[in-house]
Design an enzyme around this catalytic site. Structure first.
Site, PDB file in Angstrom:
ATOM      1  N   ARG A   1      26.929 -23.470  17.275  1.00  0.00           N
ATOM      2  CA  ARG A   1      27.004 -23.554  15.805  1.00  0.00           C
ATOM      3  C   ARG A   1      28.437 -23.358  15.303  1.00  0.00           C
ATOM      4  O   ARG A   1      28.882 -24.020  14.374  1.00  0.00           O
ATOM      5  CB  ARG A   1      26.093 -22.494  15.154  1.00  0.00           C
TER       6      ARG A   1
ATOM      7  N   CYS B   1       7.611 -12.198  27.027  1.00  0.00           N
ATOM      8  CA  CYS B   1       6.652 -11.242  26.454  1.00  0.00           C
ATOM      9  C   CYS B   1       5.296 -11.886  26.196  1.00  0.00           C
ATOM     10  O   CYS B   1       4.297 -11.199  26.012  1.00  0.00           O
ATOM     11  CB  CYS B   1       7.166 -10.679  25.136  1.00  0.00           C
TER      12      CYS B   1
ATOM     13  N   VAL C   1      22.952 -18.941  40.535  1.00  0.00           N
ATOM     14  CA  VAL C   1      24.309 -18.459  40.802  1.00  0.00           C
ATOM     15  C   VAL C   1      24.231 -17.387  41.885  1.00  0.00           C
ATOM     16  O   VAL C   1      23.472 -16.421  41.753  1.00  0.00           O
ATOM     17  CB  VAL C   1      24.971 -17.934  39.516  1.00  0.00           C
TER      18      VAL C   1
ATOM     19  N   ASP D   1      18.585  -8.298  29.339  1.00  0.00           N
ATOM     20  CA  ASP D   1      17.951  -7.308  30.215  1.00  0.00           C
ATOM     21  C   ASP D   1      18.810  -6.883  31.408  1.00  0.00           C
ATOM     22  O   ASP D   1      18.482  -5.901  32.077  1.00  0.00           O
ATOM     23  CB  ASP D   1      16.627  -7.863  30.772  1.00  0.00           C
TER      24      ASP D   1
ATOM     25  N   ASN E   1      17.717 -10.946  22.504  1.00  0.00           N
ATOM     26  CA  ASN E   1      18.118 -11.862  21.435  1.00  0.00           C
ATOM     27  C   ASN E   1      19.323 -11.337  20.665  1.00  0.00           C
ATOM     28  O   ASN E   1      20.238 -12.090  20.343  1.00  0.00           O
ATOM     29  CB  ASN E   1      16.949 -12.099  20.474  1.00  0.00           C
TER      30      ASN E   1
ATOM     31  N   TYR F   1       1.740   1.560  -1.216  1.00  0.00           N
ATOM     32  CA  TYR F   1       0.352   2.014  -1.169  1.00  0.00           C
ATOM     33  C   TYR F   1      -0.543   1.121  -2.014  1.00  0.00           C
ATOM     34  O   TYR F   1      -0.245   0.820  -3.168  1.00  0.00           O
ATOM     35  CB  TYR F   1       0.223   3.446  -1.692  1.00  0.00           C
TER      36      TYR F   1
ATOM     37  N   TRP G   1      -0.812   8.883   0.892  1.00  0.00           N
ATOM     38  CA  TRP G   1       0.296   9.312   1.749  1.00  0.00           C
ATOM     39  C   TRP G   1       0.196   8.485   3.013  1.00  0.00           C
ATOM     40  O   TRP G   1      -0.791   8.567   3.750  1.00  0.00           O
ATOM     41  CB  TRP G   1       0.190  10.800   2.093  1.00  0.00           C
TER      42      TRP G   1
ATOM     43  N   ARG H   1       4.756  15.703   6.698  1.00  0.00           N
ATOM     44  CA  ARG H   1       4.360  16.855   5.874  1.00  0.00           C
ATOM     45  C   ARG H   1       3.859  18.000   6.742  1.00  0.00           C
ATOM     46  O   ARG H   1       4.095  19.169   6.454  1.00  0.00           O
ATOM     47  CB  ARG H   1       3.269  16.457   4.873  1.00  0.00           C
TER      48      ARG H   1
END
Lengths: 459, 459
Positions: free
Chosen positions: A31, A52, A90, A294, A316, A437, A445, A453
């Site tokens: 790019r 994955c 390689v 990795d 990535n 919420y 909560w 909490r």
């Protein structure tokens, strides 16, 4: 034998490895530098596939292996003008002379390839107990590349195995357990530790072990592989230090290590588990040599120590950063907090930051608590159980780690904790967050705040 | 008439309003001060119910109104020794003499109640166009209290209406549209603005309007109620500035305002929309008078200006903070970033921070971009579309706002953005976050990061 040497343009970029990290980098360079020569050596037939996704292909959740491929070698060649050479391995890197030795697997020939800049993105390889006879039998599998995924799928389709033994209870082991359960096999899982998923604390691991049993997996904990009963290139039973388990197929899920053995003698510095050391620009210690994915070390932002994690997100990101820097943009990869998530049938498991054993090793005084609540308002249909465990620094209350186990809607909540850990938020900061919420999405909560909490009282 | 005066213990805590904020405070005070006298005046029969759950009760998703009640007045009285007096409305507050005038609605009598400390937690009330004849007809409804929710449910059950007109396209309007669609009604929604949900930018509002139409709601945008055709305490049609719409029932969803009219002459300082002004401890300008919940102002942490938001999360938080301070613990409520989330059938909508019109009004230079991606890996079944819009400060790249529209799994991602905004993270910080990834949960780059990657180019 004198090998031919291919001399490309002086600034040619050679990339070893055509999956997430390598092709993220290649695409980024393309790019920014439309005319630069980019050569990619990939040892398999495939590029840019989702490793994955392999368990989901094996389970049949994803119908074809092609769906796992984001971009084919052909597309890279024709649309992006990236010279992808599949079936090229390689063999070694000669940094003094800026060249790599390449095996053309189809022709069986070797040659030297010069580079202007080199990116190593060779990924990881699953641990295989090579000292045990039968480790390479036809019904024994590691899970890493698309090729191995296709091999497993073909084996199940063609031989209709009834029983599988999975060795190792990490992410891959658990995801493969799900896949094989879905395919109708009886699944046994042998794990060395006292609980599966040793990236979670043992109390949370216990919950996962229970969940696995609920799903119908037979767990053998605190057991180790000692032998593979085999004949005619086929394993018939797994022998552990405690028992004999008959098996139509065996899957290794014993972790992965960086694929860097070919760098021996290259002067490229390796670190944790032989992962390649880089700086935040993904440069190695050798000028013009970069590494990503990795096969590299990652800085743990909480412990400040390097670690090795094999994860698609990091591949990535580091690929993009390497590509940006190779193309002359100075962006950095800051490191990671070790966030990971995993689905096993109806169960969701997620973790981030440090766990108790890390904190003990580092000598950090901490407090911890876990709470169970619901993923939605208690009265809203589909509200599922979620257990959140938090770990925080003793006096400051700074969040150091988070672990979640639950059902639908539980796991992605780890992202708030990962953000909090990365930016040094305290438990009180988490309580003060203005999280979303509405009854279909959360209790008033949020469960991560309920956990904060509870724990803040111990600070 | 001379009213009787009830004199409690000198330090008695009197709370006006027995829902989220009031009872959070009462419960907190009780935990810290087991023997303190706590009196709660609640105008209805109910305490501690989920007002946010009312649309789901009307839709039948939640089967009984009892399920919405977390704790009953009886439970507060017997288990927590909190003197809850239902069907008691406070008519005025006399801060000079530390007393409130109370109407016992069942007996029809009034009396003065002394207080040591006072907490005002009277919530909000839905806007009702009282100048329009028919606004109080038997088939015209606001949605605020459990009582109004039960009234609507009974009306639908008993009269089986076929058509409903909803006036107003905010959260309540959209959630009521869902509820009435589920109950099988034909639903028209009349909205003054050019798009529904004016807490989202118009480009995102357009997507929500489209989604509403996909669900079968007839939208009349840029239209205003002018008249209600009515006879015999029943409205038969809604007249707008553009048309006549026949209706078996009418629902107001035109926003709420703080329920503070009874404070006239009390010297308690009011602010935005007549919401009660408080400091971060939830104290008003008058000694020993506190306020919490939907009747109070909230500091917007991004604009640094006070705002009025009626939300269950804030009611619970400010109630807890008020209770803590009343009981002698010095904790604070820092403010909010305006996070909200809403489900309309299969669609999810979420927002946080400032929107374009706020930024323009505040004179903040900003950049904005939106991207569409998927909630899961593209190849994983159930991957749904998600559109993320981000707004960031022009030069610094600091995140200022986020808006999300999508289907299952989309909305809760707003929490990472809310956390980022609260702690001044930049777009690059968001890109660098180690968010969780596995194919059933996310693409490799989480959609919020994909949006940040797009927008960071404009900084």
């Amino acid at each position: 034998m004198t090998l031919t040497t291919t001399t490309p343009a002086a600034d040619a970029l050679v990339i070893i490895g055509g999956d997430a990290a390598g092709m993220s980098a290649a695409s980024k360079v393309r790019r920014v530098q439309p005319n630069r020569q980019i050569i990619v050596f990939e040892k398999s037939h495939y590029t840019s596939y989702s490793a994955c996704g392999i368990p989901y292909y094996i389970s049949g959740t994803v119908k074809t292996s092609e769906e796992l491929i984001a971009r084919s070698p052909e597309e890279f060649r024709t649309v992006y003008n990236i010279d992808v050479r599949t079936m090229h391995r390689v063999l070694s890197v000669d940094t003094d002379n800026k060249r790599v030795k390449v095996l053309d697997k189809e022709k069986g020939t070797e040659f030297w390839q010069q580079y202007g800049q080199l990116l190593i993105a060779t990924g990881g390889k699953p641990y295989c107990p090579e000292h045990i006879t039968g480790h390479d039998a036809a019904n024994v599998f590691g899970v890493s590349t698309l090729k191995t995924g296709i091999k497993i799928e073909n084996f199940i389709r063609d031989t209709k195995p009834k029983t599988a033994v999975i060795l190792g209870g990490g992410y891959i082991g658990l995801e493969m357990a799900e896949a094989l359960l879905i395919r109708g096999l009886n699944v046994c899982l042998v794990n060395r530790g006292e609980q599966v998923m040793n990236t979670m604390d043992p109390d949370m691991g216990t919950l996962i072990s229970e969940a696995m049993r609920n799903l119908g997996v037979t767990l053998y904990l605190e057991e180790e592989l000692t032998e593979l009963e085999n004949a005619d290139n086929k394993v018939t039973a797994v022998i552990t230090n405690k028992r004999r388990i008959e098996a139509d197929m065996v899957v290794f899920g014993m972790g992965t290590s960086p694929n860097t053995y070919f760098l021996e003698g290259s002067k490229i510095e390796l670190g944790v588990k032989n992962a390649i050391k880089t700086n935040a620009h993904m440069q190695t210690n050798i000028p013009d040599v970069w590494a990503a994915g990795d096969c590299t070390e990652t800085l743990n932002l909480v412990s400040k120590h390097p670690m090795h994690i094999a994860l698609g997100t990091l591949a990535n990101k580091t690929g993009l950063v390497a590509g940006s820097n190779i193309a002359g943009e100075a962006i950095t990869f800051p490191g990671a907090v070790g966030t990971a998530v995993c689905k096993i049938c109806s169960y969701e498991v997620a973790r981030t930051g440090l766990q108790e054993k890390d904190l003990i090793r580092l000598g950090i005084e901490y407090v911890t608590a876990s709470t169970s609540s619901k993923t939605r308002a208690r009265y809203y249909p589909g509200a599922k159980k979620i257990t959140v465990k938090l770990l925080a620094e003793k006096n400051s209350g700074r969040l150091l780690g988070g672990q979640i186990i639950g059902e639908e809607g539980a796991a992605k909540r780890i992202d708030v904790l990962a953000t909090a850990i990365t930016h040094n938020l305290t438990l009180q900061n988490i309580i003060d967050l203005d999280l979303s919420y509405a009854p279909p999405f959360s209790p008033v909560w949020d469960p991560v705040q309920t956990a904060a909490r509870k724990l803040v009282k111990d600070i």
